[in-house]
Write an enzyme that holds these catalytic residues in place. Sequence first.
Site, PDB file in Angstrom:
ATOM      1  N   ASP A  37      22.719  59.015  74.731  1.00  0.00           N
ATOM      2  CA  ASP A  37      23.482  57.926  74.151  1.00  0.00           C
ATOM      3  C   ASP A  37      24.873  57.880  74.794  1.00  0.00           C
ATOM      4  O   ASP A  37      25.489  58.933  75.007  1.00  0.00           O
ATOM      5  CB  ASP A  37      23.600  58.183  72.646  1.00  0.00           C
ATOM      6  CG  ASP A  37      24.236  57.035  71.908  1.00  0.00           C
ATOM      7  OD1 ASP A  37      23.612  55.966  71.856  1.00  0.00           O
ATOM      8  OD2 ASP A  37      25.361  57.214  71.392  1.00  0.00           O
ATOM      9  N   GLU A  79      22.415  55.725  78.659  1.00  0.00           N
ATOM     10  CA  GLU A  79      23.208  54.505  78.698  1.00  0.00           C
ATOM     11  C   GLU A  79      24.374  54.743  79.654  1.00  0.00           C
ATOM     12  O   GLU A  79      25.258  55.556  79.353  1.00  0.00           O
ATOM     13  CB  GLU A  79      23.752  54.178  77.308  1.00  0.00           C
ATOM     14  CG  GLU A  79      22.693  53.798  76.292  1.00  0.00           C
ATOM     15  CD  GLU A  79      23.313  53.389  74.958  1.00  0.00           C
ATOM     16  OE1 GLU A  79      22.990  52.299  74.471  1.00  0.00           O
ATOM     17  OE2 GLU A  79      24.121  54.160  74.400  1.00  0.00           O
TER      18      GLU A  79
END
Length: 668
Positions: A350, A379
Amino acid sequence: MRLCAGTALATASFVYGGDIACAADIDTVYSTFETYNGDDLEMTVAGNSTRFALWSPEAEAAKVYIYPTGLNSAPEDTLEMMRTANGVWRAEAGEALYGKFYTFSIKHNGKWLKETPGIWAKAVGVNGERAAIIDFAKTDPEGWDADRGPAIANITDAVIYEMHHRDFSMHQSSGIVNKGKFLALTEQDARSSLGDKTGIDHLKELGVTHVHILPSYDYNSVDETRLPENGYNWGYDPLNYNAPEGSYSTNPMNPAVRVTEMKEMVKALHDAGIGVVMDVVYNHTAQNDDSNFSLTAPGYFYRHRADGSYSDASGCGNETASERRQMGDFIVNSVKYWAKEYHIDGFRFDLMAIHDTETMNRVAEELKKINPDIFVYGEGWTAGDSPLPVERRALKDNVSAMPQVAVFSDDIRDAVKGHYSDAKDRGFATGKPGLEETVKIGIVGATAHPQVDYSKGNNSKKPYALAPTQVINYVSCHDDLMLTDKLAKSLPGESLADRQRAHKLAETIVFTSQGTPFMFAGEEIYRDKKGVHNSYKSPDSINAIDWTLKHQNAELFQYYKELVKLRKTHPAFRMTTAEDVARYLVFDKVDEPNLISYSLKNHANGDAWKEIKLVFNGSNEPKQVKIPSGEWLLVARDGNLVAEGMGKIKGGKIIVEPRSALIVAKEK
Ligand code: CA
C-alpha cells in the site's frame, strides 16, 4: 488505499528529546542509534524458559507484564528488563509461559509510557492489546509441511483476484457457513441460493491463479469484543503487523485460533492451485503517539516535519521511515515472516512510494530467497508529500530502480474506463477519443516501444518499466468506483447490455495486455457497490457480493472464464522482456478515434499460434478494419469470446461491432 477519516495531525511529543532544529537533524540523530536485526526480538520460548527482548535504544528502563488473559485482568508477574547490546532490553522467565499474555512498558524522559504488545507480537489477544504466548507448532494444519503455493515462472503468469473477506462471503446468498471469516475460503462445494458455485469453487471455476486478500494482519478499527454487530472495514489501519486480524477468526479471544484459521485458508487455496497475496500497509499506523512503534522507540519509526509534527504522506496522520535501519529491517523481516510462517505467495504494498527504493529491493530479494515464485507489487504513489526525497521514493516513475518490483498502471486504468477522480469521465472503452496512445502504453506494459509515443501519454511521459513484469494492469479495484459503478455513472441512460459490452471490452484490454492482469472480486458477475467509491467502512449492504448475480449475469461470467483461459493458454500475452514486446507486438496504422489494432507475431514468447490480431473498438459505431488475407481462427467478436476459437473467418474487410473486441488467430 484511499480512505482515512481525516485523522487530525497530532504533534509528535515523542520526538527525540534534544534541541532539534529541522527534520534533517532528526535523521542525523537517529542514524547514530544502534540497531538490532536478530530474530529473537519480542519473545521466544526455549525449553523451560521464556525470553523477552525489546529494541528501544533510548529507553531509561523497561518492564514486561505477564497476564493470565488477553484483557481485563491484573498482571500476575512483572519482569524488569536489563539493557544489553545494540539497544536491546532483555528479561527471562524460568518457565515456558504458554497460555499467558504479556505487554512491555518503557520509561522515556522520566515517564513510564503506556503498555504495548511490542511491534513483533506474532500472536495477540482480543483487539490486539496484549501479546500472547502460544506454541506455533500446534497451529499448523495437517499437511502444512508439504504445503506449497502454485509454481509460476514469472509474475506475468499470474491472474490476480483482489478480495475482501467480508465482501466475498457475507451475503446471505453465498451459501457459505463461516461468513466473513478466513474459513470461508476453506468451504468446498458452496453454492448460491440459485445453485451457482461460490467460495473457493467459484475461484477454481473462474481460473484465477492468485487471490489478493485485503489487509489481514491485525488492524484497529473493528472491535473484536463486539462481533458480529461491529462490522466492516477494509483494514488499512494497522495495529499489529505480525498477527492475523481477529475479526476474521471464529474466536478472537483465543490467540491461536486466528493463526490456525488463516493457515487453513492458505492451505485450502493452495490445494486448489491458487496462491495468496497479502495486502501490506507498512507505510503508516492507525495511531500516532499511542502506536506500538511510538510506545517502543518514541519518534524513531516515523518521519517528521521540521516543527516536530508527524509528516503525513499517507493522508492518515503519519508515515513510517523505511530509510532508517530498524524500520527497513522491520518491513523486510515482517514479510519474510509471513512468507515462511503462513506460506504467503505475494505482497501488495500500500502507498509503496512512502518507502524508499532500497528497502523495496531488499524486500523483493529476501523474499525470492525464500521462494523465487513470490512476487511483489505496489502502489507507486503517495497520498501526500513526504520528507523523503522524490528520487528515493518507490514511485512508479522510479520502478526501473527496482527490477523485481511491479507497480499498478494508472495509465491503463484511467485511459480505458475514464479518470478515477471524475465519476462521469469516460475512457477509451466508453467512447472518449484521444486516449489511444495511453491505452497503448498499457498494452506494451509501459515498456519502451518504437510505435508508442509517450509524449501523448496522460499519466506517464516515459516508458517507466524495464519489462512488462513490472506492471500490474487493471481497471477496477477496491479503491474508487469499481467497474460496474463507473460504467453506471459514466454511461447514464444506457442499457445494461450496452454497459456490459463496455465492461467486457475494458477487461479484454486488461487481460490481453503485456503485464499482469488484476481484477476486483465480483466484477465478473457484475457486482456493484451502489455507487460508493470509498466503501472502507460501508456496511455489508454496500460491500457484500450478491451471488444471485452470477445466475443473472451468467453470460458475463462465461466471458471472463474464457478470457482468463485465453491468457493462461497463450504465452504471447505474457512476454517477460521489453525487447520481446518491441519485436513481437506490432501496432497497425489506424488513425481513427477509439480504435486500436495490433498483432502478436511470429509465435511470440513461444506461443502455439503464429499470429494473434486484436482490434479494440471503443466507439459506439461499427468500424471496418482490414485483416490480412487467409484463414483465421475467430476467438472474440461482438461480445463473445471462446479461448479455443469459434470457427474460421476469412481475412479481408471485417466489421468490428460497437464497443467490442475482435480477436483472430493464425494458427500456423
Ligand atoms: Ca483487530
